[in-house]
Enzyme design. Structure first.
Site, short mmCIF file in Angstrom:
data_model
loop_
_atom_site.label_atom_id
_atom_site.label_comp_id
_atom_site.label_asym_id
_atom_site.label_seq_id
_atom_site.Cartn_x
_atom_site.Cartn_y
_atom_site.Cartn_z
N SER A 85 0.82 -1.22 0.00
CA SER A 85 0.00 0.00 0.00
C SER A 85 0.85 1.27 0.00
O SER A 85 0.39 2.30 -0.48
CB SER A 85 -0.93 0.00 1.21
OG SER A 85 -1.87 -1.04 1.08
N GLU A 254 -10.13 7.14 2.16
CA GLU A 254 -9.75 5.73 2.02
C GLU A 254 -10.66 4.78 2.79
O GLU A 254 -10.91 4.97 3.99
CB GLU A 254 -8.31 5.50 2.52
CG GLU A 254 -7.85 4.07 2.22
CD GLU A 254 -6.63 3.62 3.02
OE1 GLU A 254 -6.32 4.22 4.07
OE2 GLU A 254 -6.00 2.64 2.59
N ASP A 259 -8.86 -3.92 2.60
CA ASP A 259 -7.59 -4.66 2.54
C ASP A 259 -7.44 -5.63 3.71
O ASP A 259 -7.03 -6.78 3.53
CB ASP A 259 -6.44 -3.65 2.55
CG ASP A 259 -5.07 -4.30 2.63
OD1 ASP A 259 -4.69 -4.99 1.66
OD2 ASP A 259 -4.38 -4.12 3.65
N HIS A 263 -6.91 -9.66 3.70
CA HIS A 263 -5.79 -10.37 4.34
C HIS A 263 -6.31 -11.49 5.24
O HIS A 263 -5.69 -12.55 5.33
CB HIS A 263 -4.94 -9.41 5.18
CG HIS A 263 -3.99 -8.59 4.38
ND1 HIS A 263 -2.93 -9.13 3.69
CD2 HIS A 263 -3.94 -7.26 4.15
CE1 HIS A 263 -2.26 -8.16 3.07
NE2 HIS A 263 -2.86 -7.02 3.33
N HIS A 302 -4.14 -1.80 -4.98
CA HIS A 302 -3.89 -3.18 -5.39
C HIS A 302 -5.07 -4.02 -4.95
O HIS A 302 -5.94 -3.51 -4.23
CB HIS A 302 -2.61 -3.74 -4.75
CG HIS A 302 -2.64 -3.61 -3.25
ND1 HIS A 302 -3.41 -4.43 -2.44
CD2 HIS A 302 -2.06 -2.71 -2.42
CE1 HIS A 302 -3.28 -4.05 -1.20
NE2 HIS A 302 -2.48 -3.00 -1.15
MG MG Z 1 -4.39 1.59 3.27
ZN ZN Z 2 -2.60 -5.10 2.45
#
Ligand code: MG
Ligand code: ZN
Length: 369
Positions: A85, A254, A259, A263, A302
């Site tokens: 990131s 954000e 994310d 994970h 990503h």
């Molecule tokens: Mg971030």
């Molecule tokens: Zn990540």
């Protein structure tokens, strides 16, 4: 026969004249259709399947379906096909591919000039909102320079001298409960920040000096299910504040925990974060549609989790959210654009292209009107 050819030729000439007139008009419209304001929403780890989940897992129409222009970016970092990131956000904030872990610095750890710094020099105001700590890799890359993302105390120590006028998110401990004993909340206050660590405030006054800080959690903000309306409320408050700047603004929002859900291969967590982010995108689009001078961009640094919506036990009418990794993946990432300049974001390009397209749109107009 001759007359026919002649009239055809005549018609061609007229058309050529028309199209040349049309070209001039388009050029004029292009010059006038530059944005004054940018809302840049980053869904950390948000690939196309994550976006798709926001479409499949709600009854309402997803905000993603409101965008007229879509592009694809390659998010590889300077030396690795799969970015983290920090390098991913630095590509957006400074237009340079760098090493994984780098915050606002190049491959040699030399500081880069950030988009917020450039726009501030042009008179714009800047805002940052995250559901992680504000010192976490993604938001950090928009105000700080650090050779390693984990240096969150170093990153926090740069906020008061940064180009940021409004921020909201977690990370209070990196300002006021530090290993070096320093209190950077005092530094924020000494540099015109009004600080509230309890709740987002509305109707914020604006002048050349006013700045606002909302560090609302010691580290990360809670997950979406426990966070209430934080992301939407912070975005509303920021837009209301920043929109008082006649020169325009840049706001980065954000959805940090998309994310983290990836994970941990946690589909419910992921979908709840996506729906929270989707709602906030809707707010940004509503603002931009009314305003007419605002470009809304949504993308990701990503993809995380190698997430996919496969068929449950071969039943093509039953979705089974599945993951293929606990890390990031290299899949191309969609870019959604709405507003003046949005068409520039169609196509397939590198993540650094986001920065370069934004800066070319925000370049002060040197042509005489
Ligand atoms: Mg971030
Ligand atoms: Zn990540």
């Amino acid at each position: 026969m001759k007359t026919k050819i002649l009239s055809a030729l005549l018609l061609l000439c007229i058309c050529a004249a028309c199209s040349s007139v049309r070209i001039t008009t388009t050029a004029h419209v292009d010059a006038a259709s530059k944005p004054k304001k940018i809302i840049f929403l980053i869904g950390d780890g948000m690939g196309l399947s994550q976006v798709s989940s926001a479409i499949y897992y709600q009854d309402r129409t997803s905000s993603f379906e409101r965008f007229p222009f879509v592009g694809l970016i390659n998010t590889s970092s300077a030396k690795q096909k799969i970015t983290d990131s920090a390098a991913g956000a630095t590509a957006f904030s400074a237009g340079k591919k760098t090493y994984n872990g780098a915050i606002g610095v190049d491959e040699n750890a030399a500081p880069l000039t950030l988009i917020t710094e450039k726009l501030k020099a042009q008179g714009l105001s800047n805002g940052l909102i995250a559901t992680s700590s504000i010192t976490h890799a993604t938001p950090a890359s928009f105000f700080a320079k650090a050779d390693q993302r984990k240096k969150e105390e170093l990153i926090a120590s740069q906020m008061h001298t940064s180009a940021i006028d409004f921020f909201a998110g977690g990370g209070l401990q990196f300002f006021n409960a530090r290993k070096d004993g320093k209190n950077f909340l005092d530094s924020l206050a000494a540099n015109n920040f009004s600080i509230d660590t309890i709740a987002i405030k509305n109707k914020l006054t604006f002048n050349d000096k006013t700045r606002y800080a909302f560090p609302l959690a010691a580290n990360a903000m809670p997950p979406a299910v426990d966070r209430g309306n934080f992301l939407a409320d912070a975005t509303t408050s920021a837009l209301e504040f920043l929109n008082q700047d006649k020169d325009g603004f840049f706001l980065m929002v954000e959805g940090s925990q998309i994310d983290w859900a990836g994970h941990s291969n946690h589909a419910e967590y992921l979908v709840s974060e996506m729906l929270d982010f989707d709602k906030t995108i809707g707010l940004a689009l509503d603002f931009a549609r009314k305003d007419g001078e605002t470009l809304v961009l949504v993308t990701a640094d990503h993809e995380t989790g190698g997430f996919t919506l496969s068929a449950s036990e071969g039943d093509y009418n039953a979705l089974s959210p599945t993951f293929s990794t606990g890390g990031h993946s290299a899949t191309l990432i969609p870019v959604f654009a709405f507003g003046p300049g949005a068409e520039k974001f169609a196509g397939v390009y590198q993540n650094t292209g986001i920065y370069h397209k934004l800066m070319s749109l925000m370049q002060p107009d040197k042509t005489i009107r």
